[in-house]
Design an enzyme around this catalytic site. Sequence first.
Site, PDB file in Angstrom:
ATOM      1  N   LEU A 175       4.183  12.371   0.940  1.00 27.37           N
ATOM      2  CA  LEU A 175       4.288  13.493   1.604  1.00 27.37           C
ATOM      3  C   LEU A 175       3.663  14.113   2.678  1.00 27.37           C
ATOM      4  O   LEU A 175       3.870  14.495   3.476  1.00 27.37           O
ATOM      5  CB  LEU A 175       5.754  14.293   0.813  1.00 27.37           C
ATOM      6  CG  LEU A 175       6.834  14.503   1.600  1.00 27.37           C
ATOM      7  CD1 LEU A 175       7.770  14.323   2.640  1.00 27.37           C
ATOM      8  CD2 LEU A 175       7.682  15.524   1.010  1.00 27.37           C
ATOM      9  N   ASP A 176       2.695  14.728   1.738  1.00 25.83           N
ATOM     10  CA  ASP A 176       1.729  16.099   2.017  1.00 25.83           C
ATOM     11  C   ASP A 176       1.436  15.045   3.620  1.00 25.83           C
ATOM     12  O   ASP A 176       0.521  16.209   4.243  1.00 25.83           O
ATOM     13  CB  ASP A 176       0.675  16.105   1.178  1.00 25.83           C
ATOM     14  CG  ASP A 176       0.197  14.489   0.279  1.00 25.83           C
ATOM     15  OD1 ASP A 176       1.053  13.832  -0.021  1.00 25.83           O
ATOM     16  OD2 ASP A 176      -1.609  14.602   0.895  1.00 25.83           O
ATOM     17  N   LYS A 189       1.622   2.227  -5.076  1.00 25.95           N
ATOM     18  CA  LYS A 189       2.239   1.623  -6.006  1.00 25.95           C
ATOM     19  C   LYS A 189       1.358   1.936  -7.231  1.00 25.95           C
ATOM     20  O   LYS A 189       1.925   1.956  -8.786  1.00 25.95           O
ATOM     21  CB  LYS A 189       2.347  -0.106  -5.924  1.00 25.95           C
ATOM     22  CG  LYS A 189       3.694  -0.040  -5.355  1.00 25.95           C
ATOM     23  CD  LYS A 189       3.369  -2.152  -4.661  1.00 25.95           C
ATOM     24  CE  LYS A 189       2.456  -2.195  -4.235  1.00 25.95           C
ATOM     25  NZ  LYS A 189       2.130  -2.031  -2.682  1.00 25.95           N
ATOM     26  N   GLY A 190       0.265   1.478  -7.275  1.00 28.67           N
ATOM     27  CA  GLY A 190      -1.009   1.931  -8.137  1.00 28.67           C
ATOM     28  C   GLY A 190      -0.595   3.324  -9.334  1.00 28.67           C
ATOM     29  O   GLY A 190      -0.870   3.158  -9.996  1.00 28.67           O
ATOM     30  N   GLN A 227       1.853  -5.985  -3.298  1.00 24.48           N
ATOM     31  CA  GLN A 227       2.422  -6.665  -1.912  1.00 24.48           C
ATOM     32  C   GLN A 227       3.970  -4.907  -1.376  1.00 24.48           C
ATOM     33  O   GLN A 227       3.926  -4.241  -2.200  1.00 24.48           O
ATOM     34  CB  GLN A 227       2.420  -7.254  -1.636  1.00 24.48           C
ATOM     35  CG  GLN A 227       1.584  -8.498  -1.370  1.00 24.48           C
ATOM     36  CD  GLN A 227       0.673  -8.869  -3.102  1.00 24.48           C
ATOM     37  OE1 GLN A 227       1.299  -9.518  -3.611  1.00 24.48           O
ATOM     38  NE2 GLN A 227      -0.455  -8.418  -2.666  1.00 24.48           N
ATOM     39  N   ASP A 286       0.947  -1.165  -0.114  1.00 25.33           N
ATOM     40  CA  ASP A 286      -0.383  -0.065   0.171  1.00 25.33           C
ATOM     41  C   ASP A 286       0.603   1.127  -0.186  1.00 25.33           C
ATOM     42  O   ASP A 286       0.420   2.198   0.313  1.00 25.33           O
ATOM     43  CB  ASP A 286      -1.394   0.090   1.289  1.00 25.33           C
ATOM     44  CG  ASP A 286      -1.631  -1.382   0.897  1.00 25.33           C
ATOM     45  OD1 ASP A 286      -2.322  -1.590   0.225  1.00 25.33           O
ATOM     46  OD2 ASP A 286      -2.049  -1.251   2.064  1.00 25.33           O
ATOM     47  N   GLY A 312      -4.375  -4.089  -3.898  1.00 22.05           N
ATOM     48  CA  GLY A 312      -5.674  -3.076  -4.043  1.00 22.05           C
ATOM     49  C   GLY A 312      -4.877  -1.781  -4.465  1.00 22.05           C
ATOM     50  O   GLY A 312      -3.592  -1.627  -3.713  1.00 22.05           O
ATOM     51  N   HIS A 313      -4.772  -1.673  -5.568  1.00 24.54           N
ATOM     52  CA  HIS A 313      -3.808  -0.280  -6.084  1.00 24.54           C
ATOM     53  C   HIS A 313      -4.723   0.346  -6.566  1.00 24.54           C
ATOM     54  O   HIS A 313      -5.574   0.441  -7.763  1.00 24.54           O
ATOM     55  CB  HIS A 313      -2.997  -0.999  -7.323  1.00 24.54           C
ATOM     56  CG  HIS A 313      -1.787  -1.957  -6.688  1.00 24.54           C
ATOM     57  ND1 HIS A 313      -1.243  -2.117  -7.784  1.00 24.54           N
ATOM     58  CD2 HIS A 313      -1.721  -2.691  -5.780  1.00 24.54           C
ATOM     59  CE1 HIS A 313       0.101  -3.201  -7.236  1.00 24.54           C
ATOM     60  NE2 HIS A 313      -0.354  -2.950  -5.782  1.00 24.54           N
ATOM     61  N   GLY A 332       0.253  13.619  -3.008  1.00 22.27           N
ATOM     62  CA  GLY A 332      -0.983  13.896  -3.176  1.00 22.27           C
ATOM     63  C   GLY A 332      -1.903  12.249  -4.001  1.00 22.27           C
ATOM     64  O   GLY A 332      -1.049  12.184  -4.438  1.00 22.27           O
TER      65      GLY A 332
HETATM   66  P1  GDP Z   1      -1.006   0.601  -3.601  1.00 24.75           P
HETATM   67  O1  GDP Z   1      -1.270  -0.507  -3.019  1.00 24.75           O
HETATM   68  O2  GDP Z   1       0.542   0.624  -3.467  1.00 24.75           O
HETATM   69  O3  GDP Z   1      -1.329   0.747  -4.890  1.00 24.75           O
HETATM   70  O4  GDP Z   1      -1.348   1.423  -2.904  1.00 24.75           O
HETATM   71  P2  GDP Z   1      -3.176   1.101  -2.248  1.00 24.75           P
HETATM   72  O5  GDP Z   1      -3.278   2.353  -3.509  1.00 24.75           O
HETATM   73  O6  GDP Z   1      -3.311   0.710  -1.561  1.00 24.75           O
HETATM   74  O7  GDP Z   1      -2.631   2.571  -1.151  1.00 24.75           O
HETATM   75  C1  GDP Z   1      -2.302   3.929  -1.441  1.00 24.75           C
HETATM   76  C2  GDP Z   1      -3.407   4.795  -0.955  1.00 24.75           C
HETATM   77  O8  GDP Z   1      -2.453   6.718  -0.858  1.00 24.75           O
HETATM   78  C3  GDP Z   1      -4.429   5.213  -2.095  1.00 24.75           C
HETATM   79  O9  GDP Z   1      -5.082   5.631  -1.264  1.00 24.75           O
HETATM   80  C4  GDP Z   1      -3.833   6.284  -3.049  1.00 24.75           C
HETATM   81  O10 GDP Z   1      -4.736   7.191  -4.064  1.00 24.75           O
HETATM   82  C5  GDP Z   1      -3.112   6.991  -1.833  1.00 24.75           C
HETATM   83  N1  GDP Z   1      -2.112   7.648  -2.486  1.00 24.75           N
HETATM   84  C6  GDP Z   1      -1.061   7.797  -3.032  1.00 24.75           C
HETATM   85  N2  GDP Z   1       0.450   8.521  -3.039  1.00 24.75           N
HETATM   86  C7  GDP Z   1      -0.028   9.463  -2.457  1.00 24.75           C
HETATM   87  C8  GDP Z   1       0.189  10.730  -1.951  1.00 24.75           C
HETATM   88  O11 GDP Z   1       1.383  11.013  -2.334  1.00 24.75           O
HETATM   89  N3  GDP Z   1      -0.336  11.212  -0.908  1.00 24.75           N
HETATM   90  C9  GDP Z   1      -1.248  10.925  -0.677  1.00 24.75           C
HETATM   91  N4  GDP Z   1      -2.317  12.204  -0.231  1.00 24.75           N
HETATM   92  N5  GDP Z   1      -2.722  10.059  -1.172  1.00 24.75           N
HETATM   93  C10 GDP Z   1      -1.188   9.351  -1.370  1.00 24.75           C
HETATM   94  P1  IMO Z   2      -1.448  -4.345  -1.934  1.00 23.39           P
HETATM   95  O1  IMO Z   2      -0.596  -4.838  -3.360  1.00 23.39           O
HETATM   96  C1  IMO Z   2      -0.659  -4.566   2.352  1.00 23.39           C
HETATM   97  C2  IMO Z   2      -1.265  -9.134   3.920  1.00 23.39           C
HETATM   98  C3  IMO Z   2      -2.642  -9.875   4.460  1.00 23.39           C
HETATM   99  C4  IMO Z   2      -1.685 -10.230   5.677  1.00 23.39           C
HETATM  100  C5  IMO Z   2      -0.984 -10.659   4.531  1.00 23.39           C
HETATM  101  C6  IMO Z   2      -1.070 -12.225   3.292  1.00 23.39           C
HETATM  102  O2  IMO Z   2      -2.450  -3.678  -2.414  1.00 23.39           O
HETATM  103  O3  IMO Z   2       0.305  -2.572  -1.761  1.00 23.39           O
HETATM  104  P2  IMO Z   2      -2.375 -12.834   1.430  1.00 23.39           P
HETATM  105  O4  IMO Z   2      -3.963 -12.771   1.789  1.00 23.39           O
HETATM  106  O5  IMO Z   2      -1.314 -12.073   0.487  1.00 23.39           O
HETATM  107  O6  IMO Z   2      -2.465 -13.991   1.810  1.00 23.39           O
HETATM  108  O7  IMO Z   2      -2.279 -12.063   2.731  1.00 23.39           O
HETATM  109  O8  IMO Z   2      -0.117  -9.774   3.373  1.00 23.39           O
HETATM  110  N1  IMO Z   2      -1.507  -8.062   2.040  1.00 23.39           N
HETATM  111  C7  IMO Z   2      -0.835  -6.618   1.971  1.00 23.39           C
HETATM  112  N2  IMO Z   2      -1.062  -6.182   3.705  1.00 23.39           N
HETATM  113  N3  IMO Z   2      -1.126  -3.964   0.972  1.00 23.39           N
HETATM  114  C8  IMO Z   2      -1.342  -5.028   0.080  1.00 23.39           C
HETATM  115  O9  IMO Z   2      -1.645  -5.453  -1.658  1.00 23.39           O
HETATM  116  C9  IMO Z   2      -1.167  -6.641   0.204  1.00 23.39           C
HETATM  117  N4  IMO Z   2      -1.670  -7.935   0.260  1.00 23.39           N
HETATM  118  C10 IMO Z   2      -1.692  -9.172   1.281  1.00 23.39           C
HETATM  119  O10 IMO Z   2      -2.865  -7.967   5.595  1.00 23.39           O
HETATM  120  O11 IMO Z   2      -0.971  -9.750   6.836  1.00 23.39           O
HETATM  121 MG    MG Z   3      -2.943  -1.467  -1.627  1.00 27.60          MG
END
Ligand code: GDP
Ligand code: IMO
Ligand code: MG
Length: 426
Positions: free
Chosen positions: A331-332, A16-17, A223, A13, A40-41, A414
């Site tokens: 950073l924000d 990356k998305g 991940q 999280d 979840g990206h 952001g």
């Molecule tokens: P991923 O799994 O690595 O793709 O990340 P997620 O989408 O699960 O979680 C990142 C969250 O932070 C999302 O809600 C993005 O919209 C948000 N996000 C990404 N970059 C920034 C940033 O620079 N600032 C803020 N405030 N939110 C961000």
């Molecule tokens: P993205 O790509 C954050 C965590 C789960 C659990 C462990 C094992 O959005 O960054 P699993 O269902 O993969 O067997 O769960 O890994 N986990 C993540 N945590 N971001 C993810 O994906 C994750 N995918 C799995 O919460 O601790």
């Molecule tokens: Mg995610």
Amino acid sequence: MPGTVLIGAQWGDEGKGKITDLLASEFDYVVRFQGGNNAGHTVIHGDRHLALHLIPSGVMYEDVVPVIGNGCVVDPRVLIDEMDGLEAGGISCERLLVSSHAQMIMPWHIALDGASETLLGDKLIGTTKRGIGPSYESKVARSGLRIGDLLEPDYFRERLEAELVVQNAILEKVYGLPGYDAGEVFDLYMGYAERIGSMICDTVTLVNVALEQGKRVFFEGAQGTLLDIDHGTYPFVTSSTTTAGGAITGTGAGIKHIDRVLGITKAYLTRVGSGPFPTELNDETGEFLGTEGAEFGVTTGRKRRCGWFDGVIIKYTARVNGLTDICLTKLDVLDKLEKIKICVAYDIDGKRVETLPDSLNAFSAAVPVYEEVDGWLESTAACRSFEELPANAQAYVRRIEEIAGVPVSIVAVGPDRDQTIIINPF
Ligand code: GDP
Ligand code: IMO
Ligand code: MG
């Protein structure tokens, strides 16, 4: 720059998305190489908000070919639902390709994921319960069913029947759960095949030929490094190779084609699920980071645990991934903090440790040694160049760069695609 790998440098999280979407327009292919719909990206551009689980984050661009590589585990029902959702929003999935060698998530994998977590009680891993672990277990046990099997119905049926002898015994005798009927599962998956059959192909040859022809390929990790099956905080990890090496095994791309490895890291730290987290904040600052950063899981909606940036972790991830660049996101989220802490080492039983402990017990005992820096107390959300950032924010970025020993090439301020500062272009 033919092959660029993007990985999560923390516990997932990291954004990356967003960064994949930002850079995808510079590439011809965007390839997912591991994981499944545990990911979840989030991709945000203006009014467009996408939450992608399986489909690569480059899907918004018409010139980009999105590919699901052989290292992924694919739940065909989820794939079809995700395609339907995108297409309803006007985003075409026509170009999407899926590796014939990608493992399928079968209904019993999901049942077993939930059942084993229940059995673990308070020792649970906190999985996403999407069947990820059990599907990779079947792969390694050499009994898994691959997406390509759908193109050979007789062979698929034969393997399905053999697999259900074992899986039904486990479900019924170990967990007291109902088994599955081979005929019903066959019909269900043949229905999926009608919809996705034309996308299934030899993506290994496709990606390598593209690279040989000088096309640009972006490898989108899911991940994060500390969730890696080998290099993460085992057993509190996912079941795939989330580190840069996974881009090679999970696509079959020749290693010589990779010339940049971009690690995405938040300006603080979060984790979903169980396991140690030395810089975790169970106080109002932790609450503040969670609220300000909207730290709720995209896949399961769970509240993410929050803490300070961990310099020991970034040094480790820089090493095990061979990072050439860092992207510092969110950073924000720190804009309103008067003081910010950076963990620079751990105190373990009175000893200062600057590398990631080799054992989970030592990691669990690690007490962070912090360096405190002044915040900047102004909004960075509209900054579009490094020079526009407040001096203390610049110093924070430079300090992280110094600790990691890797240049920070991108800073995100952001969630929108445009809220980004590119320091070293791609
Ligand atoms: P991923 O799994 O690595 O793709 O990340 P997620 O989408 O699960 O979680 C990142 C969250 O932070 C999302 O809600 C993005 O919209 C948000 N996000 C990404 N970059 C920034 C940033 O620079 N600032 C803020 N405030 N939110 C961000
Ligand atoms: P993205 O790509 C954050 C965590 C789960 C659990 C462990 C094992 O959005 O960054 P699993 O269902 O993969 O067997 O769960 O890994 N986990 C993540 N945590 N971001 C993810 O994906 C994750 N995918 C799995 O919460 O601790
Ligand atoms: Mg995610």
